[in-house]
Every structure is written in C-alpha cells, then in structure tokens.
Design a protein around this motif. Structure first.
Motif, PDB file in Angstrom:
ATOM      1  N   ALA A   1      44.544  45.924  49.578  1.00  0.00           N
ATOM      2  CA  ALA A   1      45.153  45.455  48.327  1.00  0.00           C
ATOM      3  C   ALA A   1      44.541  44.136  47.854  1.00  0.00           C
ATOM      4  O   ALA A   1      44.128  44.030  46.696  1.00  0.00           O
ATOM      5  N   PRO A   2      44.421  43.121  48.730  1.00  0.00           N
ATOM      6  CA  PRO A   2      43.800  41.868  48.269  1.00  0.00           C
ATOM      7  C   PRO A   2      42.341  42.069  47.854  1.00  0.00           C
ATOM      8  O   PRO A   2      41.881  41.508  46.861  1.00  0.00           O
TER       9      PRO A   2
ATOM     10  N   ARG B   1      41.847  45.069  40.164  1.00  0.00           N
ATOM     11  CA  ARG B   1      43.085  45.849  40.085  1.00  0.00           C
ATOM     12  C   ARG B   1      43.585  46.114  41.493  1.00  0.00           C
ATOM     13  O   ARG B   1      42.823  46.080  42.444  1.00  0.00           O
ATOM     14  N   THR B   2      44.845  46.381  41.588  1.00  0.00           N
ATOM     15  CA  THR B   2      45.455  46.629  42.891  1.00  0.00           C
ATOM     16  C   THR B   2      45.237  48.086  43.291  1.00  0.00           C
ATOM     17  O   THR B   2      45.429  48.997  42.491  1.00  0.00           O
TER      18      THR B   2
ATOM     19  N   ASP C   1      49.283  52.006  46.541  1.00  0.00           N
ATOM     20  CA  ASP C   1      49.952  52.031  47.838  1.00  0.00           C
ATOM     21  C   ASP C   1      50.187  53.490  48.207  1.00  0.00           C
ATOM     22  O   ASP C   1      51.301  53.994  48.144  1.00  0.00           O
TER      23      ASP C   1
ATOM     24  N   GLY D   1      41.030  44.786  46.718  1.00  0.00           N
ATOM     25  CA  GLY D   1      41.046  45.508  45.449  1.00  0.00           C
ATOM     26  C   GLY D   1      41.220  44.569  44.269  1.00  0.00           C
ATOM     27  O   GLY D   1      40.525  44.696  43.259  1.00  0.00           O
ATOM     28  N   ARG D   2      42.146  43.641  44.400  1.00  0.00           N
ATOM     29  CA  ARG D   2      42.358  42.682  43.311  1.00  0.00           C
ATOM     30  C   ARG D   2      41.137  41.785  43.127  1.00  0.00           C
ATOM     31  O   ARG D   2      40.744  41.489  42.008  1.00  0.00           O
TER      32      ARG D   2
END
Length: 142
Positions: free
Chosen positions: A95-96, A104-105, A108, A98-99
């Motif tokens: 997730a981090p 973008r996130t 999940d 990706g950002r």
C-alpha cells in the motif's frame, strides 16, 4: 494452450521492464497493462469494480496481490523461503509503495478467486497480446 495473463501497472518504466523480464522466458504468460480498456472491462466483470492490483489469471482462477507475487516468483524459479518473505514484504509494503510509486493505493484484495463467466468473455482478446509496450507513445507516435 490458454495463456495466463499478468495484469501490471504499465505506467512505470521499472514495472514494464520487470513484466517484460518475467514474460520473456515463457510462451504461456502475457503481460497486459492495468489501464488498458479491455483489462478494465475484465476487472469490472470479475470484481464489479476496477481494483488497482497486481493480478494473475491462470486457467479458471484469478490470483490477486500476494498470491500473484508468490506465483510469479515461483514461475521464475525463486526458492520457497524467499518467496514467502517477499509475499510478506508485499503485504506490509504494497500500500505505501503503491501510493509512492503509482500515485494510488493498491486495492486491499488478496487471494485466489474463481474466474467468473462474465470476466472470462473478456480474456480471448487479451491473450492475443504479443508484446509489452516498453514506453508510452509520444506525440505523433502510434
């Protein structure tokens, strides 16, 4: 033989190079960009959404996130203990990263899902892709 599909973020040169490296060694795996309209239609049919995720379609199953990481690494001949560590790293850092990298996130969404009939209808054209674009087309280029 039905080809497997690797859905990846084609907007990043590093990920395009990695996808090319993975698919160059095999005739049964095709890499397709996440942002391609046929991929978006497939995602909508499979998930009723367009999750931004690392996805592998093998046979009648759709693998997402950590499961995709593990399967791709095993295809490349990476040893089991290292695969497990990299899957855990993806779970914590996906997730981090990706950002930071994608802007973008990452969705999940992890695991293996049966391929829906509606999504399967979108796969024939995607399995015909023959090459990975190594750069985005600029002005005046196709």
């Amino acid at each position: 033989m039905r080809k497997s599909l690797l859905v990846y973020d084609g907007s990043n040169a590093l990920f395009r190079a990695a996808a090319e490296a993975v698919t160059r060694r095999t005739d049964d795996l095709v890499a397709v960009r996440w942002d391609a309209e046929p991929v978006q239609a497939f995602l909508e049919a499979q998930f009723d959404a367009r999750p931004f995720a690392f996805i592998l379609v093998e046979g009648d199953f759709v693998h997402v996130g950590q499961e995709t990481v593990g399967r791709i690494l095993r295809r490349a001949g990476v040893a089991g203990p290292l695969v497990d560590r990299l899957k855990r790293t993806y779970a914590v850092g996906g997730a981090p990263l990706g950002r930071l990298v994608h802007g973008r996130t990452v969705a999940d969404l992890d695991g293996t899902f049966p391929l829906s009939a509606g999504a399967a209808a979108h796969l024939a054209a995607l399995r015909q892709v023959q090459e990975i674009p190594v750069r985005e087309a600029g002005a005046g280029e196709p």
